[in-house]
Design an enzyme around this catalytic site. Structure first.
Site, PDB file in Angstrom:
ATOM      1  N   LEU A  26       0.821  -1.213   0.000  1.00 18.83           N
ATOM      2  CA  LEU A  26       0.000   0.000   0.000  1.00 18.83           C
ATOM      3  C   LEU A  26       0.849   1.255   0.000  1.00 18.83           C
ATOM      4  CD1 LEU A  26      -2.701  -0.959   2.642  1.00 18.83           C
ATOM      5  CD2 LEU A  26      -3.123  -0.492   0.234  1.00 18.83           C
ATOM      6  N   VAL A  34       4.090  -0.825   4.200  1.00 20.93           N
ATOM      7  CA  VAL A  34       2.692  -1.040   4.602  1.00 20.93           C
ATOM      8  C   VAL A  34       1.996  -1.894   3.537  1.00 20.93           C
ATOM      9  CG1 VAL A  34       0.526   0.098   5.254  1.00 20.93           C
ATOM     10  CG2 VAL A  34       2.700   1.154   5.861  1.00 20.93           C
ATOM     11  N   LYS A  49       1.447  -2.584   8.856  1.00 19.56           N
ATOM     12  CA  LYS A  49       2.679  -1.768   8.815  1.00 19.56           C
ATOM     13  C   LYS A  49       3.789  -2.577   9.484  1.00 19.56           C
ATOM     14  CE  LYS A  49       4.430   2.726  10.550  1.00 19.56           C
ATOM     15  NZ  LYS A  49       4.078   4.124  10.798  1.00 19.56           N
ATOM     16  N   ASP A 144       3.952  15.623  13.363  1.00 20.46           N
ATOM     17  CA  ASP A 144       4.359  15.356  11.979  1.00 20.46           C
ATOM     18  C   ASP A 144       3.179  15.521  11.022  1.00 20.46           C
ATOM     19  OD1 ASP A 144       6.232  14.887  10.026  1.00 20.46           O
ATOM     20  OD2 ASP A 144       6.228  12.704  10.235  1.00 20.46           O
TER      21      ASP A 144
HETATM   22  P1  ATP Z   1       7.211   8.328   7.745  1.00 20.05           P
HETATM   23  O1  ATP Z   1       8.456   8.332   6.941  1.00 20.05           O
HETATM   24  O2  ATP Z   1       6.180   9.266   7.164  1.00 20.05           O
HETATM   25  O3  ATP Z   1       7.365   8.507   9.225  1.00 20.05           O
HETATM   26  P2  ATP Z   1       6.352   5.610   8.379  1.00 20.05           P
HETATM   27  O4  ATP Z   1       7.408   4.608   8.050  1.00 20.05           O
HETATM   28  O5  ATP Z   1       6.141   5.961   9.816  1.00 20.05           O
HETATM   29  O6  ATP Z   1       6.565   6.897   7.487  1.00 20.05           O
HETATM   30  P3  ATP Z   1       3.517   5.627   7.665  1.00 20.05           P
HETATM   31  O7  ATP Z   1       3.578   7.080   7.356  1.00 20.05           O
HETATM   32  O8  ATP Z   1       2.689   5.221   8.832  1.00 20.05           O
HETATM   33  O9  ATP Z   1       5.004   5.024   7.783  1.00 20.05           O
HETATM   34  O10 ATP Z   1       3.015   4.808   6.376  1.00 20.05           O
HETATM   35  C1  ATP Z   1       3.732   4.877   5.173  1.00 20.05           C
HETATM   36  C2  ATP Z   1       2.777   4.959   3.999  1.00 20.05           C
HETATM   37  O11 ATP Z   1       1.999   3.734   3.944  1.00 20.05           O
HETATM   38  C3  ATP Z   1       1.758   6.079   4.084  1.00 20.05           C
HETATM   39  O12 ATP Z   1       2.254   7.301   3.570  1.00 20.05           O
HETATM   40  C4  ATP Z   1       0.633   5.500   3.222  1.00 20.05           C
HETATM   41  O13 ATP Z   1       0.918   5.642   1.839  1.00 20.05           O
HETATM   42  C5  ATP Z   1       0.676   4.011   3.545  1.00 20.05           C
HETATM   43  N1  ATP Z   1      -0.240   3.687   4.669  1.00 20.05           N
HETATM   44  C6  ATP Z   1       0.005   3.824   5.984  1.00 20.05           C
HETATM   45  N2  ATP Z   1      -1.055   3.456   6.729  1.00 20.05           N
HETATM   46  C7  ATP Z   1      -2.001   3.070   5.853  1.00 20.05           C
HETATM   47  C8  ATP Z   1      -3.353   2.566   5.981  1.00 20.05           C
HETATM   48  N3  ATP Z   1      -3.931   2.405   7.167  1.00 20.05           N
HETATM   49  N4  ATP Z   1      -4.022   2.273   4.846  1.00 20.05           N
HETATM   50  C9  ATP Z   1      -3.447   2.447   3.627  1.00 20.05           C
HETATM   51  N5  ATP Z   1      -2.202   2.898   3.435  1.00 20.05           N
HETATM   52  C10 ATP Z   1      -1.473   3.204   4.521  1.00 20.05           C
HETATM   53 MG    MG Z   2       6.218   7.844  10.807  1.00 26.14          MG
END
Ligand code: ATP
Ligand code: MG
Ligand code: MG
Length: 412
Positions: A26, A34, A49, A144
């Site tokens: 995703l 994710v 995730k 953020d």
């Molecule tokens: P960041 O670098 O922004 O801190 P991160 O590794 O903490 O990223 P998230 O921002 O939680 O990760 O998720 C990464 C991406 O995955 C999101 O930008 C989105 O595209 C996708 N994503 C996250 N959660 C969901 C969800 N519940 N449903 C669909 N897609 C999701």
């Molecule tokens: Mg994050």
């Protein structure tokens, strides 16, 4: 990143925690990938995730889970469904299971154009509703807020199409690899033997996906080569342009408790959305999210960053950021800049910048009229709204609930 301490090497068809069957990717972020999964037990689609396995990202994921538990079920914040750990070749990874959402709103910002104003208002209103709950009911500061972390809600049909598309892609891949789709249930059975998954559940799932695929085949576009299958659905972009658009805030990995107001314990916020108090290392709290919301509102409405600082030969990115703020919003009062720990790096005793000598004042309202060709009245109303979210003094900055009462959002 796919090394020890990095990402878990997920394969389509992997089964996690004896219940989450991976269908497609995703999205991804700095700390995680994710995945869209079918939950064999809950009989629903979920977003999984999987966080990098190193110490810092593991701590941050544990923190995210703690925050999400504290938040509970809220209308404008992504819902946590489950969490567990998985050990693979790169170490032990925290996994967080969420409800499935769609694209981030970043996807819909046309460079230099933005998004139509009524839709900007719909999005900003919901973000502020989410922040109001986070700040006042949960005692949490997100830290953020940015377009990547605001996701569009999608209906079941959208997710079914996505899953069907993923399945079709997977089947094509398997065919190319010389194995027929009919071998899939056996593959799954053999992997499930190790994990003791109830075979009947596996069959049910296979049946469900196949029947969904049959129903939806005609509606599904040809899979694109994109990494993320969400992109292969043509109607996903149109969806955001409807006024019934619903969005939610995600990514509580950097969030913190608003009572533990920090005095410069490390950098918070993504650069263009970073607030004044964070830049000068003064105390911060919920108002940091309001500043970011203003930066995001401007970006949605114009297709440009509000602040995009760059380092020069003689000055740092931080000093440039402070200079851009001054050019747009006016001189930063002495009691504000002296409240920060890092002020001496950027300001002289008299309050001038240390290394940037020439500033060009260009107020927000004028920028909207002269650069973006807005009508004076629209520009004035929007600038007035943004000014209340960008007050230098965090105590003077509008709270989320106050922002929601602003005429720019209420239309009064
Ligand atoms: P960041 O670098 O922004 O801190 P991160 O590794 O903490 O990223 P998230 O921002 O939680 O990760 O998720 C990464 C991406 O995955 C999101 O930008 C989105 O595209 C996708 N994503 C996250 N959660 C969901 C969800 N519940 N449903 C669909 N897609 C999701
Ligand atoms: Mg994050
Ligand atoms: Mg993110």
């Amino acid at each position: 990143d796919y090394a020890v301490g990095g990402f878990y090497p997920v394969m389509i068809g992997d089964l996690f925690h004896e219940r989450y069957y991976v269908l497609c990717k995703l999205g991804w972020g700095t700390f995680s990938t994710v995945w869209l999964c079918w939950d064999l037990i809950g009989k629903r689609y979920v977003a999984l995730k999987i966080v990098k396995s190193n110490y810092i990202d593991t701590k941050s994921a544990q923190h995210e889970i703690k925050n999400l538990r504290c938040v509970g079920k809220r209308k404008k914040i992504v819902q946590l469904l489950d969490d567990f750990k998985v050990t693979g070749v790169n170490g032990t990874h925290i996994c967080i299971v969420f409800e499935v959402l769609g694209h981030s709103i970043l996807k819909f910002i046309r460079p230099k154009v933005g998004i139509p104003l009524p839709i900007v208002k719909t999005i900003i209103r919901q973000v502020l509703e989410g922040l109001d709950e986070l700040h006042t009911k949960c005692g949490i500061v997100h830290t953020d807020i940015k377009p990547e972390n605001i996701l569009v809600c999608v209906d079941d049909l959208f997710v079914q199409k996505l899953a069907a598309n993923a399945w079709k892609c997977h089947r094509t891949g398997m065919k190319l690899a010389g194995s027929l789709v009919s071998s899939f249930p056996q593959n799954l059975q053999s992997s499930s033997e190790n994990t003791n998954v109830n075979q009947k559940k596996v069959e049910e799932m296979t049946h469900l996906l196949l029947s969904q695929l049959q129903h939806l085949e005609s509606a599904v576009s040809h899979p694109s080569s994109s990494d993320s299958l969400v992109d292969s659905l043509p109607d996903s972009v149109n969806k955001v342009c409807s006024s019934d658009l619903v969005v939610k805030i995600v990514d509580l990995g950097s969030a913190c408790c608003s009572e533990l107001i920090s005095n410069c314990s490390g950098t918070i916020q993504t650069r263009p959305y970073r607030c004044l108090e964070s830049l000068i290392c003064a105390e911060y709290g919920p108002p940091v999210d309001i500043w970011s919301t203003a930066c995001m509102a401007f970006e949605l409405a114009t297709g440009d960053y509000l602040f995009f600082p760059e380092a020069g030969d003689h000055y740092s990115k931080d000093e440039d950021h402070l200079a851009l703020i001054t050019e747009l919003l006016g001189e930063i009062p002495k009691d504000i800049w002296t409240s920060g720990k890092m002020t001496h790096l950027y300001f002289t005793e008299t309050g001038g910048f240390r290394n940037i000598k020439t500033l060009e004042q260009w107020g927000l309202c004028e920028v909207l009229i002269e650069k973006y060709r807005w009508l004076p009245r629209e520009a004035r109303d929007f600038a007035e709204f943004l000014h209340s979210l960008l007050a230098f003094d965090p105590k003077q900055r509008a709270t989320a609930s106050e922002c929601l009462l602003h005429p720019w959002l209420t239309g009064a």
